[in-house]
Design a protein around this motif. Structure first.
Motif, PDB file in Angstrom:
ATOM      1  N   ASP A  25      45.213  42.098  23.035  1.00  8.41           N
ATOM      2  CA  ASP A  25      46.067  41.850  21.879  1.00  8.41           C
ATOM      3  C   ASP A  25      47.200  42.856  21.828  1.00  8.41           C
ATOM      4  OD1 ASP A  25      44.385  39.796  21.154  1.00  8.41           O
ATOM      5  OD2 ASP A  25      43.134  41.088  19.877  1.00  8.41           O
ATOM      6  N   PHE A  26      48.312  42.396  21.250  1.00 12.06           N
ATOM      7  CA  PHE A  26      49.484  43.264  21.128  1.00 12.06           C
ATOM      8  C   PHE A  26      49.235  44.329  20.072  1.00 12.06           C
ATOM      9  CE2 PHE A  26      53.499  44.269  18.982  1.00 12.06           C
ATOM     10  CZ  PHE A  26      54.189  44.817  20.040  1.00 12.06           C
ATOM     11  N   GLN A  27      49.496  45.559  20.450  1.00  9.12           N
ATOM     12  CA  GLN A  27      49.346  46.686  19.529  1.00  9.12           C
ATOM     13  C   GLN A  27      50.665  47.442  19.464  1.00  9.12           C
ATOM     14  OE1 GLN A  27      46.073  49.044  20.916  1.00  9.12           O
ATOM     15  NE2 GLN A  27      44.538  47.467  20.512  1.00  9.12           N
ATOM     16  N   PRO A  28      51.238  47.551  18.274  1.00  6.79           N
ATOM     17  CA  PRO A  28      52.517  48.280  18.165  1.00  6.79           C
ATOM     18  C   PRO A  28      52.338  49.762  18.485  1.00  6.79           C
ATOM     19  CG  PRO A  28      51.637  47.752  15.990  1.00  6.79           C
ATOM     20  CD  PRO A  28      50.761  47.030  16.977  1.00  6.79           C
ATOM     21  N   LEU A  29      53.300  50.300  19.207  1.00  6.04           N
ATOM     22  CA  LEU A  29      53.259  51.701  19.598  1.00  6.04           C
ATOM     23  C   LEU A  29      53.811  52.576  18.480  1.00  6.04           C
ATOM     24  CD1 LEU A  29      54.537  51.402  23.278  1.00  6.04           C
ATOM     25  CD2 LEU A  29      52.171  51.655  22.501  1.00  6.04           C
ATOM     26  N   ARG A  30      53.213  53.716  18.337  1.00  4.33           N
ATOM     27  CA  ARG A  30      53.735  54.668  17.362  1.00  4.33           C
ATOM     28  C   ARG A  30      55.006  55.298  17.918  1.00  4.33           C
ATOM     29  NH1 ARG A  30      49.206  58.791  15.549  1.00  4.33           N
ATOM     30  NH2 ARG A  30      50.996  59.382  14.246  1.00  4.33           N
ATOM     31  N   ARG A  31      56.012  55.380  17.051  1.00  2.00           N
ATOM     32  CA  ARG A  31      57.320  55.912  17.435  1.00  2.00           C
ATOM     33  C   ARG A  31      57.892  55.177  18.646  1.00  2.00           C
ATOM     34  NH1 ARG A  31      56.260  62.472  16.963  1.00  2.00           N
ATOM     35  NH2 ARG A  31      55.699  62.499  14.734  1.00  2.00           N
ATOM     36  N   GLY A  32      57.803  53.853  18.596  1.00  2.00           N
ATOM     37  CA  GLY A  32      58.332  53.058  19.694  1.00  2.00           C
ATOM     38  C   GLY A  32      59.848  53.102  19.792  1.00  2.00           C
TER      39      GLY A  32
END
Length: 203
Positions: A86-93
């Motif tokens: 599953d897609f997981q948003p990156l921190r400080r992307g």
């Protein structure tokens, strides 16, 4: 300007627009398979520009090597590595996006400086003509032999890595997935023992 020069200018404009549009699609599209197909379009457009420059051998090599080998290898690697995650948003992307934008802007500035500062004079050297294949072959197997071998080893390593990643067995996490995996398996047919000395056929 005669008709031939007009056709060349129009053809160059069409090929350049196709190449830039496909390159922008490679970068901006979220589907990586579509990006790989558009990359093939970029390679074909570059081959067309080579044809306009009377470099027929380089254009054929562009289609055979980059479209027929490199792009197909990229598609195989993409389709083999089908990781279910599953897609997981990156921190400080936004930091990565900003760094990518800075690097792209720097490369664009360097290329623009090179284009402006290069004296684009018409060469007075005698064209190789039919001997261009011989000249390219001599340079290819002498001056540029090591880069070609390194690129082939790199592509081979990428394909082997994709196969290794694709061969990882899927381990179900919960009971529902285990039941689904068991349901997909076919039951084995019981084997009948035939005594020795009897001429029977097992159907």
């Amino acid at each position: 300007m005669n008709l031939a020069e007009g056709v060349q200018i129009v053809s160059f404009g069409i090929l350049a627009a196709m190449m830039l549009g496909a390159a922008i699609g490679v970068v901006l599209l979220e589907n990586i398979v579509y990006s790989a197909f558009l990359l093939g379009g970029v390679f074909i457009s570059i081959a067309g520009i080579y044809l306009l420059l009377n470099a027929d051998f380089v254009a054929a090599a562009q289609v055979l090597i980059y479209v027929g080998a490199v792009n197909v290898l990229i598609l195989f690697a993409i389709m083999l590595v089908n990781k279910r995650q599953d897609f997981q948003p990156l921190r400080r992307g936004w930091i990565r996006k900003a760094a990518t934008a800075v690097v792209c802007a720097g490369i664009f500035a360097l290329l623009s400086t090179m284009i402006v500062s290069t004296p684009w004079a018409i060469s007075t050297a005698t064209p190789a003509g039919d001997a261009s294949v011989v000249v390219i072959g001599l340079h290819f197997f002498s001056d540029f032999l090591l880069p070609f071998e390194l690129a082939s080893v790199l592509l081979l390593m990428a394909l082997i890595g994709a196969v290794v990643l694709a061969r990882r067995e899927f381990l179900p996490d919960d009971e529902a997935d285990r039941a689904q995996v068991e349901a997909l398996r076919l039951p084995e047919r019981p084997r009948e023992l035939v005594p020795s000395g009897r001429d029977e056929t097992v159907n």
